[in-house]
Design a protein around this motif. Structure first.
Motif, short mmCIF file in Angstrom:
data_model
loop_
_atom_site.label_atom_id
_atom_site.label_comp_id
_atom_site.label_asym_id
_atom_site.label_seq_id
_atom_site.Cartn_x
_atom_site.Cartn_y
_atom_site.Cartn_z
N LEU A 1 -2.49 0.31 -4.46
CA LEU A 1 -2.23 -1.02 -3.92
C LEU A 1 -1.57 -1.81 -5.03
CD1 LEU A 1 -4.84 0.10 -2.36
CD2 LEU A 1 -5.06 -2.25 -1.63
N PHE A 2 -0.33 -2.20 -4.80
CA PHE A 2 0.43 -2.93 -5.80
C PHE A 2 0.64 -4.37 -5.38
CE2 PHE A 2 2.58 1.34 -6.62
CZ PHE A 2 1.84 1.61 -7.75
N ILE B 1 6.08 -4.85 -10.13
CA ILE B 1 4.65 -4.64 -9.91
C ILE B 1 3.90 -5.42 -10.98
CG2 ILE B 1 2.81 -2.93 -9.77
CD1 ILE B 1 5.09 -0.87 -9.13
N VAL B 2 3.08 -6.37 -10.55
CA VAL B 2 2.32 -7.18 -11.52
C VAL B 2 0.88 -6.70 -11.67
CG1 VAL B 2 3.76 -9.24 -11.29
CG2 VAL B 2 1.76 -8.97 -9.83
N SER B 3 0.37 -5.99 -10.65
CA SER B 3 -0.95 -5.40 -10.79
C SER B 3 -1.06 -4.23 -9.83
CB SER B 3 -2.07 -6.42 -10.53
OG SER B 3 -2.11 -6.77 -9.17
N GLY B 4 -1.96 -3.33 -10.17
CA GLY B 4 -2.18 -2.17 -9.33
C GLY B 4 -3.63 -1.77 -9.30
N ARG B 5 -4.06 -1.32 -8.13
CA ARG B 5 -5.38 -0.70 -7.97
C ARG B 5 -5.10 0.71 -7.50
NH1 ARG B 5 -6.16 -5.49 -5.35
NH2 ARG B 5 -6.55 -4.52 -3.35
N LEU B 6 -5.49 1.67 -8.32
CA LEU B 6 -5.19 3.07 -8.05
C LEU B 6 -6.44 3.79 -7.56
CD1 LEU B 6 -3.11 2.01 -10.24
CD2 LEU B 6 -2.73 4.40 -10.75
N TYR B 7 -6.27 4.49 -6.46
CA TYR B 7 -7.32 5.32 -5.87
C TYR B 7 -6.77 6.74 -5.77
CZ TYR B 7 -9.33 0.82 -4.60
OH TYR B 7 -9.86 -0.46 -4.64
N TRP C 1 0.86 -1.18 0.00
CA TRP C 1 0.00 0.00 0.00
C TRP C 1 0.89 1.23 0.00
CZ3 TRP C 1 -1.19 -4.45 2.46
CH2 TRP C 1 -2.49 -4.92 2.40
N CYS C 2 0.57 2.20 -0.83
CA CYS C 2 1.36 3.43 -0.93
C CYS C 2 0.42 4.62 -0.93
CB CYS C 2 2.16 3.46 -2.23
SG CYS C 2 3.19 2.00 -2.50
#
Length: 146
Positions: A105-106, A113-119, A83-84
């Motif tokens: 969230l990586f 990094i294989v996937s990311g959810r960006l907020y 989490w960043c």
């Protein structure tokens, strides 16, 4: 998950952060797996797959925001998820300055990094206060008389 694996995930995020602030597109893209998957749950049509799109996106950002700066406010990791919390700023031609805050969230594998959810969202300096926002979310359109 071992502390060593979590440390490797955080090191990968630090490499990403450094590449962002150096505007080093090659180093930035190298942080991502070739089959990277990106989601933006609050904006579902912005999802994509592939490191090539990462390169296109960030090439445009670095070009359009010559003073782009990323502040990494906090990180945490558990398992293969990191989490960043970010604060991104920069100057856009003929527009208001970029001011974005949010969380990514990586999912990490082998230091990439294989996937990311960006907020990530642009900061809204003006707008409704919390009371009005809650009334709108709850379905009310009128302010109650006090």
């Amino acid at each position: 998950m071992t502390a060593q694996v979590q440390a490797a995930s955080l090191e990968a995020v630090e490499r990403l952060h450094h590449a962002m602030n150096e505007h080093d597109l090659e180093a930035f893209v190298a942080c991502f797996d070739p089959k990277y998957r990106s989601e933006q749950p609050a904006h579902p049509t912005r999802g994509f797959a592939g490191r090539e799109q990462v390169e296109k996106n960030w090439s445009a950002l670095f070009e359009g925001l010559p003073d782009f700066h990323a502040e990494l406010l906090a990180t945490a990791s558990e398992g293969d998820t990191c989490w960043c919390e970010w604060h991104w700023t920069g100057t856009r031609a003929n527009e208001a300055p970029l001011d974005m805050r949010g969380v990514t969230l990586f999912e990490m594998k082998n230091g990439r990094i294989v996937s990311g959810r960006l907020y990530m969202e642009e900061v809204e300096e003006t707008g409704t206060d919390i009371g009005e926002t809650v009334r709108r979310l709850a379905g009310g359109n009128q302010l109650e008389a006090e």
